[in-house]
Design a protein around this motif. Structure first.
Motif, PDB file in Angstrom:
ATOM      1  N   GLU A  39      10.060  -8.586   0.502  1.00  0.00           N
ATOM      2  CA  GLU A  39      11.588  -8.568   0.886  1.00  0.00           C
ATOM      3  C   GLU A  39      11.362  -7.625   2.300  1.00  0.00           C
ATOM      4  O   GLU A  39      10.826  -6.702   2.574  1.00  0.00           O
ATOM      5  N   GLY A  40      12.243  -8.476   3.215  1.00  0.00           N
ATOM      6  CA  GLY A  40      12.514  -7.775   4.414  1.00  0.00           C
ATOM      7  C   GLY A  40      11.152  -8.177   5.417  1.00  0.00           C
ATOM      8  O   GLY A  40      11.167  -7.489   6.503  1.00  0.00           O
ATOM      9  N   VAL A  41      10.147  -9.141   5.091  1.00  0.00           N
ATOM     10  CA  VAL A  41       9.103  -9.049   5.937  1.00  0.00           C
ATOM     11  C   VAL A  41       8.899 -10.571   6.061  1.00  0.00           C
ATOM     12  O   VAL A  41       8.985 -11.400   5.129  1.00  0.00           O
ATOM     13  N   ASN A  42       8.506 -11.042   7.334  1.00  0.00           N
ATOM     14  CA  ASN A  42       8.209 -12.388   7.701  1.00  0.00           C
ATOM     15  C   ASN A  42       9.577 -13.258   7.481  1.00  0.00           C
ATOM     16  O   ASN A  42       9.470 -14.090   6.814  1.00  0.00           O
ATOM     17  N   ILE A  43      10.653 -12.846   8.252  1.00  0.00           N
ATOM     18  CA  ILE A  43      11.651 -13.489   8.219  1.00  0.00           C
ATOM     19  C   ILE A  43      11.557 -14.898   9.010  1.00  0.00           C
ATOM     20  O   ILE A  43      11.371 -14.569  10.093  1.00  0.00           O
ATOM     21  N   VAL A  44      11.875 -15.886   8.448  1.00  0.00           N
ATOM     22  CA  VAL A  44      11.798 -17.135   9.078  1.00  0.00           C
ATOM     23  C   VAL A  44      13.355 -17.746   9.044  1.00  0.00           C
ATOM     24  O   VAL A  44      14.139 -17.564   8.158  1.00  0.00           O
TER      25      VAL A  44
END
Length: 112
Positions: A39-44
């Motif tokens: 969650e909250g990581v590698n947002i695309v």
């Protein structure tokens, strides 16, 4: 890759890539491909088409999967990212012994 050192619900720290240093909880793990969603990581950004009356279209931001080798589990006791070791819990008999994940730094049990 069928056996991963992390599983869903673990708190992890990203150790490489654009989001290095971020902490988050694993939402979903894919052992067959060796990837996890944190969650909250590698947002695309995903361009989504409207799919009916209740679902509007537009650009949606969501988390994408990253490789499990790019995360380290965070120990709940010492609060540091650590490698994972294994040990057998004590039990009365061969069938009651269970394997538990432990912190390599402080020796705390990581499984609930």
């Amino acid at each position: 890759m069928s056996n991963m050192h992390v599983k869903s619900g673990d708190t992890v720290m990203v150790i490489s890539g654009a989001d290095a240093g971020k902490k988050g909880k694993i939402q979903k793990a894919y052992p067959e491909t060796g990837r996890v969603i944190v969650e909250g990581v590698n947002i695309v950004k995903k361009h989504q088409k409207p799919r009916g009356q209740g679902m509007p279209g537009g650009i949606v931001e969501r988390e994408a999967a990253i490789d499990a080798s790019n995360v380290m589990i965070v120990c709940p006791k010492c609060g540091k990212p650590t490698r994972v070791g294994h040990k057998f819990n004590e039990g009365d008999g061969k069938l009651s012994r269970r394997k538990a994940r432990v912190c390599k730094k402080c020796g705390a049990v990581l499984d609930n």
